[in-house]
Scaffold this active site. Sequence first.
Site, short mmCIF file in Angstrom:
data_model
loop_
_atom_site.label_atom_id
_atom_site.label_comp_id
_atom_site.label_asym_id
_atom_site.label_seq_id
_atom_site.Cartn_x
_atom_site.Cartn_y
_atom_site.Cartn_z
N ASN A 164 25.84 40.01 20.85
CA ASN A 164 26.39 41.37 20.87
C ASN A 164 27.47 41.42 21.95
OD1 ASN A 164 26.89 44.07 21.02
ND2 ASN A 164 24.76 44.69 21.38
N LYS B 276 25.65 40.33 25.29
CA LYS B 276 24.19 40.29 25.33
C LYS B 276 23.74 39.32 24.25
CE LYS B 276 23.74 45.13 26.50
NZ LYS B 276 23.63 46.42 25.87
N ARG C 216 26.70 41.25 16.07
CA ARG C 216 26.88 42.69 15.90
C ARG C 216 28.38 42.97 15.91
NH1 ARG C 216 24.98 47.55 19.95
NH2 ARG C 216 25.47 49.20 18.50
N HIS D 72 25.83 52.89 15.33
CA HIS D 72 24.38 52.72 15.51
C HIS D 72 23.67 52.49 14.17
CE1 HIS D 72 24.72 55.24 19.45
NE2 HIS D 72 24.69 53.96 19.74
N HIS E 154 19.37 58.66 17.99
CA HIS E 154 19.48 57.43 18.79
C HIS E 154 20.14 57.83 20.12
CE1 HIS E 154 20.24 53.00 19.40
NE2 HIS E 154 21.00 53.58 20.33
N GLY F 30 20.98 56.80 23.85
CA GLY F 30 21.08 55.78 24.91
C GLY F 30 22.31 56.07 25.73
N ARG G 228 30.76 59.78 27.78
CA ARG G 228 31.62 60.29 26.70
C ARG G 228 31.36 61.77 26.45
NH1 ARG G 228 29.97 55.66 22.46
NH2 ARG G 228 29.22 54.40 24.18
N ASP H 96 23.55 57.90 34.20
CA ASP H 96 22.21 57.41 33.86
C ASP H 96 21.23 58.58 33.79
OD1 ASP H 96 19.51 56.27 34.20
OD2 ASP H 96 20.60 54.39 34.50
N ARG I 261 18.10 58.77 33.96
CA ARG I 261 17.03 58.78 34.99
C ARG I 261 17.51 59.49 36.25
NH1 ARG I 261 15.86 52.61 33.71
NH2 ARG I 261 18.10 52.82 33.53
N GLY J 238 17.17 54.18 24.52
CA GLY J 238 16.63 54.20 25.89
C GLY J 238 16.15 55.57 26.34
N ILE J 239 16.91 56.63 26.03
CA ILE J 239 16.52 57.98 26.42
C ILE J 239 15.47 58.53 25.45
CG2 ILE J 239 17.34 60.34 26.81
CD1 ILE J 239 20.11 59.13 27.51
N ASN K 110 12.10 57.04 26.09
CA ASN K 110 11.52 57.09 27.43
C ASN K 110 11.53 58.45 28.12
OD1 ASN K 110 10.92 54.23 27.84
ND2 ASN K 110 13.11 53.97 27.66
N GLU L 161 17.57 46.56 17.32
CA GLU L 161 18.76 46.16 16.57
C GLU L 161 18.87 44.65 16.44
OE1 GLU L 161 20.65 48.89 19.38
OE2 GLU L 161 22.15 49.25 17.85
P1 AMP Z 1 20.20 52.29 26.04
O1 AMP Z 1 21.70 52.43 25.95
O2 AMP Z 1 19.51 52.52 24.71
O3 AMP Z 1 19.75 51.03 26.72
O4 AMP Z 1 19.69 53.49 26.99
C1 AMP Z 1 20.13 53.63 28.29
C2 AMP Z 1 19.77 55.04 28.77
O5 AMP Z 1 18.35 55.20 28.72
C3 AMP Z 1 20.19 55.32 30.21
O6 AMP Z 1 20.81 56.60 30.29
C4 AMP Z 1 18.87 55.36 30.94
O7 AMP Z 1 18.91 56.25 32.01
C5 AMP Z 1 17.95 55.90 29.87
N1 AMP Z 1 16.55 55.68 30.25
C6 AMP Z 1 15.89 54.51 30.37
N2 AMP Z 1 14.62 54.74 30.83
C7 AMP Z 1 14.50 56.07 31.01
C8 AMP Z 1 13.46 56.95 31.46
N3 AMP Z 1 12.27 56.45 31.85
N4 AMP Z 1 13.69 58.27 31.51
C9 AMP Z 1 14.89 58.78 31.15
N5 AMP Z 1 15.91 58.02 30.71
C10 AMP Z 1 15.73 56.68 30.63
#
Ligand code: AMP
Length: 425
Positions: free
Chosen positions: A7, A14, A100, A190, A218, A220, A251, A293, A295, A341-342, A345, A396
Site C-alpha cells: 500500500n 505499508k 492497493r 475506501h 469508515h 479513520g 481534510r 488525531d 485520541r 480506527g475511530i 475504537n 483491507e
Molecule cells: P486509521 O486511519 O483507520 O488507522 O485510524 C486512525 C484514527 O483512529 C486516528 O484519528 C486515531 O486517533 C483514531 N483512533 C485510534 N484509536 C482510537 C481510540 N482508542 N479512540 C479514539 N480514536 C482512536
Amino acid sequence: MNILVLNCGSSTVKFQIIQTDLEMMKNDSERCLASGNCEKIGSEQALYGMRATGSEGIKGVRPLRDHREAICAIFDWINSGQAGIEGVSSLKDIQAVGHRILHGGERFTKSTLIDDQVLQGISDLIPLGPLHQRPQVMGIQACREFMGHDIPQVAVFDPSFHTTMRPINYLYALPYEYYERYQIRRYGFHGTSYRYVTQKYAALTNTPIDKVNIIILHLGNGSSVCAVKEGKCLDTSMGFTPLEGLVMGTRCGDLDASILPFLMEHAQLDGKGLDDLMNKKSGLLGISGLSSDMRDIEEAAVSGHERAKLALDMFCLRLTKYIGSYFAEMHGAQAIVFTGGIGQNSPIVRAQACEGLECMGIDIDLALNDSLKRGTAGDIARADSRVKIWVIPTNEEVMIARDTFTIIRNAECGMRNSEFVMRNA
Ligand code: AMP
C-alpha cells in the site's frame, strides 16, 4: 500462497505478507506473517519499522529518497535471513503481490492482473490522484525489478466497489461536457474496506449478500460513509478525490466551492495553496488547532479545550447528517456499521453520531457501546432498536490478498482476464 500486500501512499509504504488458500479464505482465517511500514519517504530522516508476526522486528531512521528505495529496504530485510518470517526466508518464498491502487477511473471496475497494458492504464490515471497514483506505479515497477518481471501482480482499485453508483449519484451538477471531457465525477474511495465489511456483515448476520442494506461508516484519518443497498454501493461520501464528505483528520470535507475563488482573491492562495489548506490543514486539526488525531481531540475535549470539543462535535454532526440522508435515500437500512480506527475504537464518536437518530429507529445501547472489546465485532444497538448498530473491524489487506489469490488461481486455471470470476465482486 504467500502474498505481499503493498500500500503505497504519498510519503509512505505499508506492507503485509499474508498467507492464504481456499480453505483460509472460506473460514476468514488468513494469517499475517509479517508487516511493516516506511514513513516520511523523500527525506533524509525517513522512519521504518518491520516485524515478523510474534517478534520484535526492527525499526529506525534512515534516508529513503523515494518509494523504490523504501521497497528495496523492505526487500533487503526479507532477504537478510534475519527477519524470522515463518516460511519466508527470501523473496523467492513470495508467490504474488497485491497492490492497493487509488484510482481505476472508469476503465478498471474490478481487481485486475497487471500486464504492460494495465500498468500503462494505471499510469494514465496519475493526473486524477498524483500524490498516490505515482508512488503506486513506482511500487509495481520496483516489484518487477527486484522480484523478476514475471512475478504475478494484481491491482486492487480503491473505488471499484463504487462503480455500481448511478449517474444520479456520481455526477456533479456541472455542465455535462466536463464529465465527458475531463471525467469529473464522483468515484468514491475506501471501496476495499466497504467490500470486506459488507461480506463480514453478511456472514455475521447470516444475510445473503444481495439482501444486505446497511450504512457503513469508515472512520479513520480519512473518513467516508457508504450506503450499501442489496450488497452494492448506492452512494458514498467521497467524490472526485478523497476530500469530499465528512470532516477528517486534516481534510475539510464538504465545502461551499465559492470559498475557493474568494480565498484566491483575498488570501493570495494559488491552486497548490488551496489544496494544502483543504487536505492538510483543515478538519480536526484546523478547527482544534491542536491535533488531527481523534485520541488527542477526545482527551482535550473532555478536559475542557473548547475548540477540541467544537472539532469533535462538528465531526459527529456531519456523521449524523450523512446517516440521516442515506437512510432516506435507501428507504431505510438494516444496520449502521462503524469501522476504521475511530469507528472501531471510539465509543464517544459512535454514541454522539447516533444522537437524535432514535426517531429513525436507530437506538444505541450506551452500556454495550462502552463495553465492546476493542478489535472485536459486535451489535451495540438496544435490543428493541429497529435498526441494528454494528462495529466490524475492517481488513483491507486481507481483501487485497483474497483478490490476488483468486485472480492468480483463475489465471492458472487458464481463464481469460475478462472472465475472472471475482468472489462477490
Ligand atoms: P486509521 O486511519 O483507520 O488507522 O485510524 C486512525 C484514527 O483512529 C486516528 O484519528 C486515531 O486517533 C483514531 N483512533 C485510534 N484509536 C482510537 C481510540 N482508542 N479512540 C479514539 N480514536 C482512536
